[in-house]
Design a protein around this motif. Structure first.
Motif, PDB file in Angstrom:
ATOM      1  N   VAL A   2      -9.766   1.684  -0.888  1.00 39.12           N
ATOM      2  CA  VAL A   2      -8.548   2.447  -0.640  1.00 39.12           C
ATOM      3  C   VAL A   2      -8.495   3.587  -1.644  1.00 39.12           C
ATOM      4  O   VAL A   2      -8.710   3.386  -2.837  1.00 39.12           O
ATOM      5  N   SER A  25      -5.595   6.310   1.876  1.00 38.34           N
ATOM      6  CA  SER A  25      -6.616   6.384   2.916  1.00 38.34           C
ATOM      7  C   SER A  25      -7.487   5.148   2.812  1.00 38.34           C
ATOM      8  O   SER A  25      -7.582   4.532   1.754  1.00 38.34           O
ATOM      9  N   ARG A  27      -8.652   1.347   4.751  1.00 40.14           N
ATOM     10  CA  ARG A  27      -8.165   0.383   5.712  1.00 40.14           C
ATOM     11  C   ARG A  27      -7.227  -0.641   5.106  1.00 40.14           C
ATOM     12  O   ARG A  27      -7.150  -0.774   3.905  1.00 40.14           O
ATOM     13  N   PHE A  29      -3.936  -0.943   4.853  1.00 45.13           N
ATOM     14  CA  PHE A  29      -2.828  -0.520   3.984  1.00 45.13           C
ATOM     15  C   PHE A  29      -1.749  -1.594   3.924  1.00 45.13           C
ATOM     16  O   PHE A  29      -1.229  -1.922   2.850  1.00 45.13           O
ATOM     17  N   SER A  30      -1.397  -2.141   5.072  1.00 48.02           N
ATOM     18  CA  SER A  30      -0.294  -3.105   5.109  1.00 48.02           C
ATOM     19  C   SER A  30      -0.645  -4.418   4.416  1.00 48.02           C
ATOM     20  O   SER A  30       0.239  -5.248   4.181  1.00 48.02           O
ATOM     21  N   ARG A  72       8.083   1.952   1.427  1.00 50.12           N
ATOM     22  CA  ARG A  72       6.775   2.196   2.037  1.00 50.12           C
ATOM     23  C   ARG A  72       6.936   2.387   3.529  1.00 50.12           C
ATOM     24  O   ARG A  72       7.841   1.819   4.147  1.00 50.12           O
ATOM     25  N   ASN A  74       4.418   1.833   6.486  1.00 50.82           N
ATOM     26  CA  ASN A  74       3.081   1.346   6.842  1.00 50.82           C
ATOM     27  C   ASN A  74       2.458   2.154   7.982  1.00 50.82           C
ATOM     28  O   ASN A  74       1.236   2.215   8.109  1.00 50.82           O
ATOM     29  N   ASN A  77       0.970   5.038   6.117  1.00 48.66           N
ATOM     30  CA  ASN A  77       0.126   4.694   4.965  1.00 48.66           C
ATOM     31  C   ASN A  77       0.609   5.381   3.689  1.00 48.66           C
ATOM     32  O   ASN A  77      -0.195   5.925   2.911  1.00 48.66           O
ATOM     33  N   THR A  78       1.903   5.350   3.471  1.00 48.10           N
ATOM     34  CA  THR A  78       2.484   6.067   2.341  1.00 48.10           C
ATOM     35  C   THR A  78       3.519   5.193   1.630  1.00 48.10           C
ATOM     36  O   THR A  78       4.293   4.485   2.275  1.00 48.10           O
TER      37      THR A  78
END
Length: 122
Positions: A2, A25, A27, A29-30, A72, A74, A77-78
């Protein structure tokens, strides 16, 4: 892997607000918990706030409770850090961190951004 990239820092007067963003960036993220840390000149890196994988749980250092909010998105992705009622003592480089553990310990996070400077003038 990440990759994290912070943005949103800057110079603000005491009492003002800033919103920091941490774009991730890669995979899954969650599947990660995230936190914000900060480091002022001559001081150790300090935990500021953390958020759990689904965003259900958050936690803050006492000095920012009631002023800062971590959140966040999801889908984007932030991770965000909304900072209100800023004080000169909030001046520091702010870092975003991510990892598999929901912790306040910096060394437990696997991924780090490059940091963004926040300066609060009196």
């Amino acid at each position: 892997q990440v990759q994290l990239a912070e943005s949103g820092g800057g110079l603000v007067q005491a009492g003002g607000s800033l919103r920091l963003s941490c774009a991730a960036s890669g995979r899954a993220f969650s599947g990660y918990a995230f936190a914000w840390f900060r480091q002022a000149p001559g001081k150790e890196r300090e935990f500021v706030a953390r958020i759990s994988w689904g965003g259900d749980f958050t936690d803050y250092v006492d000095s920012v409770k009631g002023r800062f909010t971590i959140s966040r998105d999801n889908a984007k992705n932030t991770v965000y850090l909304q900072m209100n009622s800023l004080k000169p003592e909030d001046t520091a480089v702010y870092y975003c961190a991510g990892g598999g553990r929901f912790t306040i310990v910096a060394k437990d996070y696997d991924y780090w951004g490059q940091g963004t400077q926040v300066t609060v003038s009196s």
